[in-house]
Write a protein that holds these residues in place. Structure first.
Motif, PDB file in Angstrom:
ATOM      1  N   ASP A  20       0.870  -1.170   0.000  1.00 58.09           N
ATOM      2  CA  ASP A  20       0.000   0.000   0.000  1.00 58.09           C
ATOM      3  C   ASP A  20       0.911   1.225   0.000  1.00 58.09           C
ATOM      4  O   ASP A  20       1.406   1.649   1.049  1.00 58.09           O
ATOM      5  CB  ASP A  20      -0.912  -0.007   1.222  1.00 58.09           C
ATOM      6  CG  ASP A  20      -1.932   1.118   1.199  1.00 58.09           C
ATOM      7  OD1 ASP A  20      -1.741   2.102   0.449  1.00 58.09           O
ATOM      8  OD2 ASP A  20      -2.916   1.020   1.956  1.00 58.09           O
ATOM      9  N   ASP A  22       0.603   4.362  -0.257  1.00 59.36           N
ATOM     10  CA  ASP A  22       0.248   5.515   0.575  1.00 59.36           C
ATOM     11  C   ASP A  22       0.623   5.328   2.039  1.00 59.36           C
ATOM     12  O   ASP A  22       0.696   6.300   2.786  1.00 59.36           O
ATOM     13  CB  ASP A  22      -1.243   5.819   0.469  1.00 59.36           C
ATOM     14  CG  ASP A  22      -1.628   6.352  -0.902  1.00 59.36           C
ATOM     15  OD1 ASP A  22      -0.748   6.923  -1.588  1.00 59.36           O
ATOM     16  OD2 ASP A  22      -2.799   6.191  -1.295  1.00 59.36           O
ATOM     17  N   LYS A  23       0.870   4.097   2.461  1.00 55.92           N
ATOM     18  CA  LYS A  23       1.217   3.828   3.860  1.00 55.92           C
ATOM     19  C   LYS A  23       2.712   3.569   4.066  1.00 55.92           C
ATOM     20  O   LYS A  23       3.146   3.318   5.176  1.00 55.92           O
ATOM     21  CB  LYS A  23       0.407   2.644   4.386  1.00 55.92           C
ATOM     22  CG  LYS A  23      -1.071   2.962   4.476  1.00 55.92           C
ATOM     23  CD  LYS A  23      -1.850   1.802   5.041  1.00 55.92           C
ATOM     24  CE  LYS A  23      -3.333   2.167   5.105  1.00 55.92           C
ATOM     25  NZ  LYS A  23      -4.135   1.031   5.563  1.00 55.92           N
ATOM     26  N   ASP A  25       6.745   4.526   4.216  1.00 55.57           N
ATOM     27  CA  ASP A  25       7.614   5.664   4.479  1.00 55.57           C
ATOM     28  C   ASP A  25       8.416   5.973   3.219  1.00 55.57           C
ATOM     29  O   ASP A  25       8.856   5.072   2.509  1.00 55.57           O
ATOM     30  CB  ASP A  25       8.586   5.359   5.622  1.00 55.57           C
ATOM     31  CG  ASP A  25       7.890   5.242   6.965  1.00 55.57           C
ATOM     32  OD1 ASP A  25       6.840   5.895   7.153  1.00 55.57           O
ATOM     33  OD2 ASP A  25       8.402   4.509   7.832  1.00 55.57           O
TER      34      ASP A  25
END
Length: 130
Positions: A20, A22-23, A25
């Protein structure tokens, strides 16, 4: 944690097959020549990243020993490859040949977000031209 070519990158494989973005770092992908930031995932032969270069920013001329592909998701770039200048916006696909000097400039209206892919001969960062 599996070893990667790029410090801070994620390693795919061994049960890790879906990410994912968007999650994840992010990391600085153009140290010394660009403010490009985003997550990087490495497989066995290729590395990919979803990067953002802020509005109005540019990269200094640089090159990589590996070829690079950039697919523009958002924003617009002025792209210079081997002295030839072109423009690319959402849906544009840009090819940077291995060992060829290139740079980009982001339009001042919005950040440029792009998907990039390189082989794993080196990490995600290139070499600035002095």
């Amino acid at each position: 944690m599996a070893e990667t070519k790029t410090e801070g990158a994620y390693k795919a494989g061994n049960g890790k097959y879906v990410f994912d973005v968007d999650k994840l770092d992010g990391l600085m992908a153009g140290p010394g020549y660009a403010e490009t930031f985003g997550p990087v995932v490495e497989g066995e032969l290729t590395q990919v990243g979803v990067m953002t270069l802020p509005a109005g920013q540019s990269s200094d001329p640089h090159f990589h020993i590996n070829e690079q592909w950039v697919y523009i998701l958002q924003g617009h770039l002025e792209v210079t490859v081997d002295g030839e200048v072109s423009s690319a916006g959402p849906g544009g696909l840009v090819y940077f040949p291995a060992n060829v000097v290139h740079c980009v400039a982001v339009s001042p209206e919005e950040d440029c977000k792009f998907f990039t892919c390189k082989d794993l001969r080196t990490g995600i960062a290139g070499t600035p031209v002095e």
